[in-house]
Design an enzyme around this catalytic site. Structure first.
Site, PDB file in Angstrom:
ATOM      1  N   ASP A  93       8.057   4.122  12.689  1.00  0.00           N
ATOM      2  CA  ASP A  93       8.812   4.725  11.574  1.00  0.00           C
ATOM      3  C   ASP A  93      10.331   4.847  11.720  1.00  0.00           C
ATOM      4  O   ASP A  93      11.038   4.761  10.734  1.00  0.00           O
ATOM      5  CB  ASP A  93       8.245   6.120  11.295  1.00  0.00           C
ATOM      6  N   LYS A 136      11.198  14.371  10.171  1.00  0.00           N
ATOM      7  CA  LYS A 136      12.233  13.786   9.339  1.00  0.00           C
ATOM      8  C   LYS A 136      13.540  14.590   9.412  1.00  0.00           C
ATOM      9  O   LYS A 136      14.610  14.067   9.097  1.00  0.00           O
ATOM     10  CB  LYS A 136      11.750  13.629   7.892  1.00  0.00           C
ATOM     11  N   SER A 141       7.792   4.828   1.842  1.00  0.00           N
ATOM     12  CA  SER A 141       6.472   5.382   2.142  1.00  0.00           C
ATOM     13  C   SER A 141       5.365   4.585   1.441  1.00  0.00           C
ATOM     14  O   SER A 141       5.468   4.265   0.259  1.00  0.00           O
ATOM     15  CB  SER A 141       6.429   6.842   1.690  1.00  0.00           C
ATOM     16  N   ARG A 166      -2.976  12.500   6.480  1.00  0.00           N
ATOM     17  CA  ARG A 166      -2.249  11.908   7.610  1.00  0.00           C
ATOM     18  C   ARG A 166      -2.927  12.190   8.935  1.00  0.00           C
ATOM     19  O   ARG A 166      -3.717  13.134   9.068  1.00  0.00           O
ATOM     20  CB  ARG A 166      -0.844  12.530   7.708  1.00  0.00           C
ATOM     21  N   HIS A 210      14.947   3.169   8.960  1.00  0.00           N
ATOM     22  CA  HIS A 210      13.621   3.664   8.579  1.00  0.00           C
ATOM     23  C   HIS A 210      12.687   2.457   8.620  1.00  0.00           C
ATOM     24  O   HIS A 210      12.479   1.778   7.618  1.00  0.00           O
ATOM     25  CB  HIS A 210      13.679   4.276   7.174  1.00  0.00           C
ATOM     26  N   ARG A 252       6.781  16.083   2.004  1.00  0.00           N
ATOM     27  CA  ARG A 252       8.127  16.616   2.118  1.00  0.00           C
ATOM     28  C   ARG A 252       8.615  17.082   0.759  1.00  0.00           C
ATOM     29  O   ARG A 252       8.131  16.651  -0.277  1.00  0.00           O
ATOM     30  CB  ARG A 252       9.098  15.553   2.649  1.00  0.00           C
ATOM     31  N   LYS A 299       4.580   0.080   6.749  1.00  0.00           N
ATOM     32  CA  LYS A 299       5.260   0.066   8.062  1.00  0.00           C
ATOM     33  C   LYS A 299       4.269   0.338   9.202  1.00  0.00           C
ATOM     34  O   LYS A 299       4.179  -0.422  10.158  1.00  0.00           O
ATOM     35  CB  LYS A 299       6.377   1.129   8.119  1.00  0.00           C
ATOM     36  N   THR A 300       3.564   1.453   9.081  1.00  0.00           N
ATOM     37  CA  THR A 300       2.639   1.840  10.157  1.00  0.00           C
ATOM     38  C   THR A 300       1.488   0.842  10.258  1.00  0.00           C
ATOM     39  O   THR A 300       1.148   0.369  11.345  1.00  0.00           O
ATOM     40  CB  THR A 300       2.105   3.268   9.902  1.00  0.00           C
TER      41      THR A 300
HETATM   42  P1  ATP Z   1       5.290   6.211   5.570  1.00  0.00           P
HETATM   43  O1  ATP Z   1       6.753   5.933   5.577  1.00  0.00           O
HETATM   44  O2  ATP Z   1       4.932   7.252   4.572  1.00  0.00           O
HETATM   45  O3  ATP Z   1       4.738   6.492   6.936  1.00  0.00           O
HETATM   46  P2  ATP Z   1       4.244   3.465   5.721  1.00  0.00           P
HETATM   47  O4  ATP Z   1       5.245   2.467   5.266  1.00  0.00           O
HETATM   48  O5  ATP Z   1       4.033   3.617   7.165  1.00  0.00           O
HETATM   49  O6  ATP Z   1       4.541   4.874   4.993  1.00  0.00           O
HETATM   50  P3  ATP Z   1       1.436   2.925   5.662  1.00  0.00           P
HETATM   51  O7  ATP Z   1       1.036   4.206   6.291  1.00  0.00           O
HETATM   52  O8  ATP Z   1       1.331   1.702   6.497  1.00  0.00           O
HETATM   53  O9  ATP Z   1       2.875   3.044   5.022  1.00  0.00           O
HETATM   54  O10 ATP Z   1       0.585   2.788   4.333  1.00  0.00           O
HETATM   55  C1  ATP Z   1       0.229   1.587   3.697  1.00  0.00           C
HETATM   56  C2  ATP Z   1      -1.085   1.855   2.956  1.00  0.00           C
HETATM   57  O11 ATP Z   1      -1.398   0.789   2.086  1.00  0.00           O
HETATM   58  C3  ATP Z   1      -2.226   1.987   3.943  1.00  0.00           C
HETATM   59  O12 ATP Z   1      -3.111   2.966   3.461  1.00  0.00           O
HETATM   60  C4  ATP Z   1      -2.859   0.588   3.885  1.00  0.00           C
HETATM   61  O13 ATP Z   1      -4.229   0.608   4.213  1.00  0.00           O
HETATM   62  C5  ATP Z   1      -2.668   0.226   2.424  1.00  0.00           C
HETATM   63  N1  ATP Z   1      -2.598  -1.215   2.127  1.00  0.00           N
HETATM   64  C6  ATP Z   1      -3.382  -1.858   1.245  1.00  0.00           C
HETATM   65  N2  ATP Z   1      -3.067  -3.157   1.157  1.00  0.00           N
HETATM   66  C7  ATP Z   1      -2.039  -3.370   2.003  1.00  0.00           C
HETATM   67  C8  ATP Z   1      -1.280  -4.531   2.341  1.00  0.00           C
HETATM   68  N3  ATP Z   1      -1.505  -5.723   1.780  1.00  0.00           N
HETATM   69  N4  ATP Z   1      -0.296  -4.382   3.261  1.00  0.00           N
HETATM   70  C9  ATP Z   1      -0.037  -3.173   3.806  1.00  0.00           C
HETATM   71  N5  ATP Z   1      -0.720  -2.048   3.508  1.00  0.00           N
HETATM   72  C10 ATP Z   1      -1.727  -2.135   2.623  1.00  0.00           C
HETATM   73 MN    MN Z   2       4.303   5.255   8.497  1.00  0.00          MN
END
Ligand code: ATP
Ligand code: MN
Length: 538
Positions: free
Chosen positions: A258, A201, A239, A323, A221, A60, A243-244
């Site tokens: 999300d 978004k 980010s 992604r 969020h 973004r 979360k995911t």
């Molecule tokens: P966005 O808002 O951009 O979608 P998000 O909060 O959903 O971000 P994730 O897509 O879950 O974030 O990304 C977390 C990244 O960190 C993943 O690539 C995951 O494999 C990695 N990671 C490594 N260690 C950890 C941990 N201890 N807990 C969570 N994620 C981890």
């Molecule tokens: Mn996510």
């Protein structure tokens, strides 16, 4: 279930100012997949997913996100660097140029909606220049049934023209790309960027205004899932904080990854109909649900494929922000419709690259309010050799770029919910342990999952005060033991093996917290301010 029905209905875009277009209305995602490939805009990966490149933008562009300043928004929006004002007349002129640009072209139109709860449903018409962007809309928004489609009245419209380049001098944009929300016309106008995240978004930002202002509902969020006892867990975080990743848990049903709303009836509903997961370093063993969701119907973005069409998830030569989007039914264990009740636990996820925050700690209500307003995570500096200093990144409500109102509004609503429901709030550091970025390592996903499961299964709940240690710097309550996690991991100081360096770094972070919080001090109550760190370097 995703609704794959096609329709014989056809629509005209003349009323939108898009003339003589060859309109493809509500195409089946298989058709969109094939069209993208036939046009040379994508290829099929060995898993069956469509792989596309989003072009110049692979993320973004927050500095190019504008809100039209009109009667609805002028006294409500928190104007500034995040919510940049755009003139209504300039919007009209730019809109006319974009629709003129789309005229005579092949255009992909999709009717869809946001908000899984009937009472909050927002009908959306998405108008795309590209087939794959339209398939993204299919994946990410909710899919009306054939019957719903018959009498579908769109409320919001997304006009998405990645190939249109604005002329900043004439069009009053910052550069050639833009994402503009107009609450009077109910249009999200996106041009000059093919990054799909702008589409989802855009609507998220619109709902973050509409729901609190008109529906007394807190937009968040966050991701959300439910356990066997229908207990809902919510995971806030910026980010990359998890979360995911952490909401995809085979033992719990997924609500969404999300964007959610928390209603006055204390239900939690997903805004979306799909997930948008990061795939950097993805491996089947650590993240089986996401890995297996990458099949036909899914869209991979900006990944590198080998000669056999297999994705190299380690290859970040296009971007770190690789992604995949897929409809929710690519995940086995989901709640349908995506609504949960009874929120019992909230997790604030932070990827602390300083490595000083405990991997899990319990927050008091005032600490919860303080940390929510602060919205801390850290960025790791560029990958240039020798640069290892993490940079704190504060983003109010764990999502400032998407929040049109003043953060206090969302914070008040969350505090009321915490008060009313007695929900537990936990701070989880998914970032570094054993030292800062460059010295320590990322927290093992296995441990983070074990800590979260311990909370959700009630394995930490009977702990008395003695079983927690109040962190001397952050003031949060850190459990001394947790099933499945070595005890020393629970204490960041212990993992460092260097007390002096640990405290020095911890104070660096608390000072950054204090500096950031200055802009909120005038409205934060004494109680919220008490929720901040306990010690600073002077
Ligand atoms: P966005 O808002 O951009 O979608 P998000 O909060 O959903 O971000 P994730 O897509 O879950 O974030 O990304 C977390 C990244 O960190 C993943 O690539 C995951 O494999 C990695 N990671 C490594 N260690 C950890 C941990 N201890 N807990 C969570 N994620 C981890
Ligand atoms: Mn996510």
């Amino acid at each position: 279930m995703a609704n794959n029905t096609q329709t014989t209905k056809s629509i005209s875009l003349d009323d939108y100012g898009i003339k003589n277009a060859e309109v493809h209305y509500q195409l089946h995602p298989d058709r969109l997949h094939d069209i993208a490939i036939a046009k040379g805009q994508g290829v099929e990966a060995s898993s069956g997913a469509l792989a596309i490149n989003t072009g110049e933008f692979t993320g973004r562009s927050p500095q190019d996100r504008f809100i039209v300043k009109d009667e609805i928004t002028k006294d409500r929006v928190w104007w500034g660097n995040v919510n940049i004002a755009f003139d209504p007349d300039d919007f009209q002129k730019l809109y006319d140029k974009v629709t003129d640009y789309l005229s005579g072209k092949e255009i992909f139109v999709r009717d869809s909606y946001a908000c899984a709860d009937e009472n909050y449903k927002l009908n959306i018409r998405v108008i795309n220049e590209y087939a794959w962007s339209n398939q993204f809309a299919y994946n990410m928004f909710l899919r009306p049934s054939e019957k719903e489609l018959e009498n579908f009245i769109p409320e919001w419209t997304i006009v998405n023209a990645p190939g249109f380049m604005a002329d900043p001098k004439v069009d009053k944009t910052r550069q050639h790309n833009f994402a503009i929300l107009d609450f009077t016309r109910k249009i999200a106008l996106i041009g000059g960027t093919g990054y799909t995240g702008e589409i989802k978004k855009g609507i998220f930002s619109a709902l973050n205004f509409i729901l609190p202002v008109f529906k007394n509902t807190l937009p968040m969020h966050c991701s959300a899932n439910v356990g066997k006892n229908d207990d809902t867990a919510i995971f806030f975080g910026l980010s990359g904080t998890g979360k995911t990743t952490l909401s995809a848990d085979p033992s719990r049903r997924l609500i969404g990854d999300d964007e959610h709303g928390w209603t006055k009836e204390n239900t939690v509903f997903n805004f979306e109909g799909g997930c948008y997961a990061k795939v950097i370093n993805l491996c089947e063993e650590n993240e089986p649900d996401i890995f297996n969701a990458i099949k036909r119907g899914a869209i991979l973005e900006n990944v590198i494929l080998d000669a056999n069409g297999r994705v190299d998830f380690e290859d970040v030569s296009i971007t770190q922000n690789t992604r995949v989007s897929y409809p929710l039914d690519h995940i086995d264990n989901t709640v349908v419709p995506s609504i949960g009740k009874n929120p019992k636990n909230i997790f604030f996820l932070t990827a602390d690259a300083f490595g000083v925050l405990p991997p899990i700690s319990k927050l008091t209500p005032s600490q919860a309010a303080y940390h929510f307003i602060s919205g801390y995570t850290a960025k790791v500096a560029g990958t240039e050799a020798g640069v290892v200093e993490p940079v704190p990144n504060f983003s109010a409500c764990f999502g400032a770029p998407f929040m049109p109102l003043h953060p206090a509004k969302y914070a008040e609503m969350l505090s009321d919910k915490i008060q009313e429901t007695g929900v537990n709030v936990w701070l989880v550091n998914t970032g570094w342990t054993g030292g800062p970025y460059g010295v320590g390592t990322r927290m093992k996903l296995k441990y983070t999952r074990a800590m979260i499961n311990a909370v959700l299964n009630g394995d930490l709940k009977d702990y008395t005060y003695e079983d927690y240690h109040i962190h001397s710097v952050f003031g949060v309550a850190q459990p001394r033991s947790c099933p499945g996690v070595p005890s020393e991991v629970l204490s960041p100081r212990t993992t460092w093996n260097d007390d002096e360096a640990y405290y020095k770094t911890a104070f660096k972070l608390t000072n950054a917290f204090r500096e950031n919080f200055k802009k909120f001090e005038s409205f934060a109550s004494e109680e919220i301010r008490r929720g901040g760190p306990q010690r600073y370097a002077f």
